[in-house]
Structure formats: structure tokens, C-alpha cells
Design a protein around this motif. Structure first.
Motif, PDB file in Angstrom:
ATOM      1  N   ALA A   1      15.654   9.408 -24.836  1.00 58.81           N
ATOM      2  CA  ALA A   1      14.937  10.130 -25.900  1.00 58.81           C
ATOM      3  C   ALA A   1      13.610   9.466 -26.246  1.00 58.81           C
ATOM      4  O   ALA A   1      13.257   9.324 -27.411  1.00 58.81           O
ATOM      5  N   CYS A   2      12.854   9.049 -25.234  1.00 60.30           N
ATOM      6  CA  CYS A   2      11.545   8.442 -25.494  1.00 60.30           C
ATOM      7  C   CYS A   2      10.512   9.500 -25.824  1.00 60.30           C
ATOM      8  O   CYS A   2       9.428   9.185 -26.297  1.00 60.30           O
ATOM      9  N   GLN A   3      10.810  10.753 -25.537  1.00 61.93           N
ATOM     10  CA  GLN A   3       9.982  11.912 -25.916  1.00 61.93           C
ATOM     11  C   GLN A   3       8.633  11.978 -25.202  1.00 61.93           C
ATOM     12  O   GLN A   3       7.726  12.652 -25.672  1.00 61.93           O
TER      13      GLN A   3
ATOM     14  N   LYS B   1      15.860  12.349 -31.443  1.00 58.36           N
ATOM     15  CA  LYS B   1      16.305  11.012 -31.055  1.00 58.36           C
ATOM     16  C   LYS B   1      17.448  10.581 -31.950  1.00 58.36           C
ATOM     17  O   LYS B   1      17.457  10.887 -33.152  1.00 58.36           O
TER      18      LYS B   1
ATOM     19  N   ALA C   1      18.779   4.195 -27.216  1.00 58.35           N
ATOM     20  CA  ALA C   1      18.882   5.430 -27.989  1.00 58.35           C
ATOM     21  C   ALA C   1      19.223   6.562 -27.026  1.00 58.35           C
ATOM     22  O   ALA C   1      19.070   6.426 -25.816  1.00 58.35           O
ATOM     23  N   TYR C   2      19.699   7.667 -27.553  1.00 58.36           N
ATOM     24  CA  TYR C   2      20.032   8.807 -26.699  1.00 58.36           C
ATOM     25  C   TYR C   2      19.620  10.082 -27.426  1.00 58.36           C
ATOM     26  O   TYR C   2      19.416  10.064 -28.643  1.00 58.36           O
ATOM     27  N   PRO C   3      19.439  11.176 -26.734  1.00 65.61           N
ATOM     28  CA  PRO C   3      19.029  12.402 -27.422  1.00 65.61           C
ATOM     29  C   PRO C   3      20.220  13.061 -28.104  1.00 65.61           C
ATOM     30  O   PRO C   3      21.214  13.353 -27.456  1.00 65.61           O
TER      31      PRO C   3
END
Lengths: 390, 223
Positions: free
Chosen positions: B64-66, B81, B95-97
Motif C-alpha cells: 500500500a505504498c500508493q 493503507k 503495511a497492507y492495503p
């Protein structure tokens, strides 16, 4: 004997009227051709004023396919505009990619590796070959020969599109070129397949010429129709096969020698009667010249990287400045004008599409001809509405 | 002779027509959907998310770095995120989405999300028969619909997937080697510091001893 000499002898203005006034009791009739007319190659409208069957005024109306391309380009990064350029002239996405990449590379001063230059030439000439084949096919279909010649052309085009798909991943929306090279490298198997396809195209061109070039109906319908005088063509800024069919020797591949076009030996075919038949023949002759370039490029292609190692995908910010990059797209001069203010987005992003500018002389070419000839003349201009309206 | 050119053209057509009965090369069409031509390996349609292992949520490579959300030209990706972190396939907390949606009615298959992704998490699928009668829900793919195993990626793009796996393995090895080197370095540093401290301490005692022996006011001057 050159194929251009297989012509009926007829004065160039044999069917031009002597005056543009209604004759006798006739009243003028206004006809709106399009935007859903199948011969307009998309959503294009022509307001035609007729006196009987003769055209006395024609106004091209476009904008039905407007997609805000230029403003979108100003609101997003340089890279994000690259897939949108595929959608300009959707027949020739790779030359659009090249024109845009060329402009940005000029702006940012990026060098393109040798192999990528060769790949670009190969892909651009394949694009030109398939565009000319299909545009000639469409022209014949506009004339009423529905199906057969177009399918012959599409059979050949399909082989080239298969090559595009196996290299870039997509048949038409290739999105292949990047600032500083090309996205992926071509495998030796792909190059071999390309050599095979290129070796097969002359047979197609021979077949196509035998099928059509001496056809009396085609000659009667196209010779002496839609004459574009060279001085008018030059003044109107017309480029591409349309200009060369009017006898003006102007090919940006020769004039600018962008990329590595100075290394190839090819000729620029020119027309001498400036009519629809010349435009038809010029495209077939250019297809053969493209094959010459392809053979040379496929023979000489070197190894090495296909991307400049210094070029980066993300965070691309060229220094402030303005630039105009242009190439000889299959339909004419395709240019991108960019102004950078140092931010990740271009300050101004402007496209100079060949189709739009070639359309401006449509009225001059059509006046005095019959309604059925409009379709043919429009077909010989070879427009793509994605590029006209943007 | 008038009509000669037409006859010549018709002969060409007749040759093709008759030839299609004897020559396989002249038959250029296939009877889709009964017959299908194999897709080229590079063929791309819409993106999907790669996961390692068997559990799609646990093995998802996306952190989830976007970046793809930001770089996507038509802005068809929507990511939320997670607040917490969970261990990824190698056990590093990431982190994960909590939400990862792609609206494929907007997506234009340009592959820029794949190019910018630093984690090899998003790749291009080659499934093209996606017609649906649900115009909105059917074309909005959530993270569960997008998640596909790495084996599937190997199946559709074998060469590319092998390269990606090699690259990831190399990166992992580099990270491990770096961690090992760092651990060794810290250990060595600690040892060196300890040795230095001991040395300083011993020198100090030595100077103290010397100064007390000399018994001068400039004590510690030799240190």
C-alpha cells in the motif's frame, strides 16, 4: 514502365464546372453528411451545399470525438501522457509514441541507445506499412468495392499487429516507447518473425497492385478527382502522402533526419497529377520504400541496451524550456510542442496532428465534383478522427 | 482493351478463393470461440495483484505504498493503507492495503502501474473475456478479486515471472547479507568498543599509577 504512368489521358479539370452558380431552375440544397455516415471514418460531419449533384460549398465540422487530450496532458506527468498519445491516431500508436518521446528527449537532453533507435525505426516503418495498406483498403471501400480489397489489406495488417502484440503486449495501444529508449527489448525470435513478415509484404503489394492498379473502374473514379495544387498544399501546411502526391518533395525523414534516418537508403515517391489516384499510388509506393528501410534496419540492428541507464521512470523533471519535436508519421508531420517550467507536468502540451491540418483543404478539393466523390476525396486524405479532434 | 484490368483483378481474387481450399496459409481466420489462437506472452489486458504462498491476504506483496495510485494516468486505482503492520512473505512487518480497488471500466491497460511498482506486486493479466451484465459492481474489482497467486503469474508470463522471481530472490539475499553484515559489524563494533574501553581503562590506571608515583601537580598530562 512505372505504375504511375498507367493513366487515362484526360485534362486535369475535365469535370470542373465553369461557374458555381445554380443552373436554370435548380435550387441549392444543403446536405449534412455525417457524423454517422459510415464513409466519414468516424464521427465527422460535412455541411455540403449542392446544386443538383455538384458540390458548390463544403464545411467540415468536427469535435464530436474531443477528449481534452492537450489539457489532460498539462495536468499529469510527462510519462502519464504517453499512453494517451496511443489514442491520437489509433492506427499508428507507435509513431505517436515516438513523436512524443522525441520531443521530451529533446527537452531533457536524453540520449537514446543505438539498439533502441533501430527498434524505433523498425516499428515506425512497420506502422507506416500497415497504415498505408489499410488506408488504401479503406479508400477502395469508400469507392464501393466493399470488402475484398480491404480484407486483403487487413490480412497483411493483422500480421504486423501480431508482431506489435508479441513485442509490446497490445495490438493497437502499444505504449512502448519511453524517454530514453524503449520499454522492453526485442528477442531474437521476434526479430526473426519480423524478417519473415517483411519478406512476405512484397508479395502482398504485388497482389494488391495486380488487383487494383489497372482496374478501369478505379481509374475512372479516381483520376482527375480531388486535385490539390502544390502551391495550395504548401500554403495550407499540408504534409505527408497528400503533399507528396501533389508533387512536393518534402519528407521529414529526409529533411530532419531525426533518429537514425540518415543511415538508410530510400526514395521519396512523388505524384505528378495531384489527384486521388496519385494519393492511392503514393501510398503503395511508400509501402515499398518502407520495406527497403525495414530490410536495412533488420540487417544492421546492433546489440546492447534499449534504455538510457540515466533515464528514470518516476520523478522525471526536465529543466525549464520549450521544444518542438516532429516526425514523419504515416499521415504527415506529427509534432509535439512542449513547454516545461521545471515541474513534473508540462506547462503547455500541444499536438500538431497531420489529419486535422490535411482536412483544411477538403473544400478546395471537393468543389465542382459530385457528391459520391466527396467520400473518395475524404478517403484519400486519410484522416483518423482520434487525431483530428484529440 | 477496356475491362482488361478488371479481369486481371478478378483473376487475383479467384486465385485466392481457390487457393483457400488447398493452402493453409490463405486461410487467415479462426472460428472464435471454438478455436482460439494462443496469446503472445507479452499480451496484457488488466492488472492483478500477486501474492506468494497460499493465503491471499497474508502473502500479498502489495504494501500500500500508493505509487501506482499516484502514477496511474486515468486514476482508476483506489487504495486505503492499513494502520497496523503485518509480516509479509519474508516475515518483515509491512503495511497492507485494507482496500485496493481497480475500476476496469476506466483502466486503459497502459501498464504504467506495473512499471512503477517497486515491490513487483502488480502485474498484467491476459484474461479478456470480462463481459458482465453488472455495469458498476461487475467492473469494479476489489483486492480479493484482484489477488492471484504467483503460480498464475508464472503460467501467463513465464519468462517475465522467472526474471521477477530471480530479482526478488537476489534482493532478499542482498537484504539478508546486509543484515548479516550489519549484525557482524555491530558485533565487531561492540567488541572493538569494549576493547577500546578496556584499553582506556588500563591506560588510565597506568597514568594514575605513574602520576601518583611521580607525585607532581601536572597529573594526567601524559594521557
Amino acid at each position: 514502365m512505372s505504375v504511375l504512368e498507367t493513366k487515362m489521358e484526360r485534362p486535369p479539370d475535365w469535370n470542373r464546372p465553369t461557374d458555381l452558380q445554380p443552373h436554370g431552375e435548380n435550387e441549392l440544397l444543403e446536405v449534412s453528411m455525417g457524423p454517422h455516415h459510415p464513409s466519414t471514418h468516424g464521427v465527422f460531419r460535412m455541411d455540403v451545399t449542392l446544386d443538383g449533384e455538384r458540390i458548390i460549398r463544403l464545411k467540415p465540422v468536427f469535435g464530436y470525438l474531443h477528449r481534452n487530450h492537450e489539457k489532460l496532458g498539462e495536468g499529469q506527468t510527462y510519462l502519464a501522457s504517453m499512453p494517451y498519445t496511443d489514442r491520437l491516431d489509433y492506427f499508428c500508436s507507435l509513431t505517436n509514441n515516438w513523436a512524443y518521446a522525441l520531443a521530451v528527449e529533446k527537452l531533457a537532453g536524453i540520449e537514446v541507445p543505438e539498439r533502441a533507435q533501430y527498434l524505433r525505426v523498425i516499428l515506425a516503418e512497420l506502422t507506416r506499412a500497415q497504415n498505408h495498406a489499410s488506408s488504401v483498403g479503406f479508400l477502395i471501400q469508400d469507392m464501393g468495392a466493399s470488402g475484398t480489397p480491404l480484407m486483403y489489406a487487413f490480412k497483411e495488417r493483422e500480421k504486423i499487429l501480431d508482431l506489435f502484440e508479441s513485442l509490446t503486449g497490445s495490438r493497437m495501444m502499444c505504449n512502448y516507447m519511453r524517454f530514453g529508449g524503449c520499454r522492453v527489448d526485442a528477442t531474437p525470435a521476434w526479430l526473426d518473425q519480423t524478417r519473415k513478415v517483411v519478406a512476405g509484404i512484397p508479395a502482398f503489394a504485388d497482389e494488391f497492385e495486380a488487383l487494383l492498379c489497372e482496374n478501369e473502374i478505379l481509374m475512372a473514379r479516381t483520376q482527375g478527382i480531388g486535385i490539390l495544387r502544390p502551391e495550395l498544399a504548401v500554403n495550407a501546411g499540408v504534409t505527408g502522402p497528400l503533399l507528396r502526391a501533389s508533387g512536393v518533395d518534402y519528407d521529414i525523414r529526409k529533411v530532419d533526419q531525426y533518429g537514425i534516418y540518415d543511415r538508410f537508403d530510400f526514395k521519396v515517391p512523388l505524384g505528378d497529377r495531384w489527384d486521388v489516384y496519385d494519393r492511392f499510388m503514393i501510398r503503395l509506393l511508400e509501402l515499398r520504400q518502407s520495406l527497403r528501410i525495414l530490410e536495412q534496419a533488420l540487417k544492421d540492428i546492433p546489440g546492447g541496451p534499449v534504455m538510457d541507464p540515466k533515464a528514470k521512470i518516476r520523478g522525471f523533471r526536465p529543466k525549464p524550456g520549450e521544444v518542438y519535436g516532429r516526425i514523419e508519421a504515416p499521415k504527415g508531420e506529427l509534432g509535439f510542442y512542449l513547454i516545461s517550467d521545471g515541474s513534473p507536468n508540462p506547462y503547455r502540451y500541444r499536438v500538431r496532428p497531420p489529419s486535422l491540418i490535411n482536412l483544411t483543404i477538403l473544400e478546395e478539393m471537393c468543389i465542382g465534383h459530385n457528391v459520391a466523390d466527396i467520400v473518395l476525396i475524404l478517403g484519400s486524405v486519410d484522416i483518423v478522427l482520434g487525431e483530428v479532434d484529440r | 482493351m477496356l475491362g482488361e484490368g478488371i479481369i486481371k483483378g478478378l483473376l487475383e481474387t479467384a486465385r485466392n478463393f481457390a487457393g483457400s481450399y488447398v493452402s493453409k496459409e490463405r486461410l487467415t481466420t479462426v472460428q472464435y470461440p471454438e478455436e482460439r489462437e494462443p496469446l503472445p506472452e507479452a499480451s496484457r489486458v488488466f492488472p492483478f495483484l500477486v501474492y506468494d504462498g497460499s493465503d491471499w491476504l497474508a502473502g500479498m506483496r502489495c504494501v500500500a505504498c500508493q505509487i501506482c495510485e499516484k502514477e496511474c494516468p486515468p486514476k482508476c486505482i483506489y487504495i486505503e493503507k492499513s494502520a497496523d503492520k503485518k509480516p509479509d512473505a519474508v516475515g518483515k512487518p509491512q503495511a497492507y492495503p485494507t482496500r485496493f480497488d481497480i475500476d476496469i471500466s476506466v483502466c486503459m491497460s497502459c501498464q504504467i502501474c506495473v512499471e512503477v511498482c517497486p515491490f513487483e506486486a502488480i502485474k498484467m493479466d491476459n484474461k479478456f473475456e470480462l463481459a458482465t451484465d453488472d455495469r458498476f459492481g461487475g467492473l469494479l474489482l476489489d483486492r480479493k478479486k484482484l489477488a492471484k497467486p504467483n503460480e498464475y503469474y508464472h503460467q501467463i508470463h513465464p519468462t517475465e515471472a522467472a526474471e521477477v522471481d530471480a530479482r526478488l530472490a537476489a534482493e532478499r539475499a542482498a537484504v539478508e547479507a546486509k543484515a548479516k553484515a550489519a549484525a557482524e559489524a555491530t558485533a565487531a563494533k561492540a567488541a572493538a568498543a569494549k576493547a577500546a574501553a578496556e584499553k582506556v581503562a588500563s591506560e588510565k590506571t597506568a597514568t594514575e599509577k605513574a602520576s601518583s608515583e611521580k607525585n607532581t601537580p601536572s597529573a594526567g598530562g601524559g594521557a
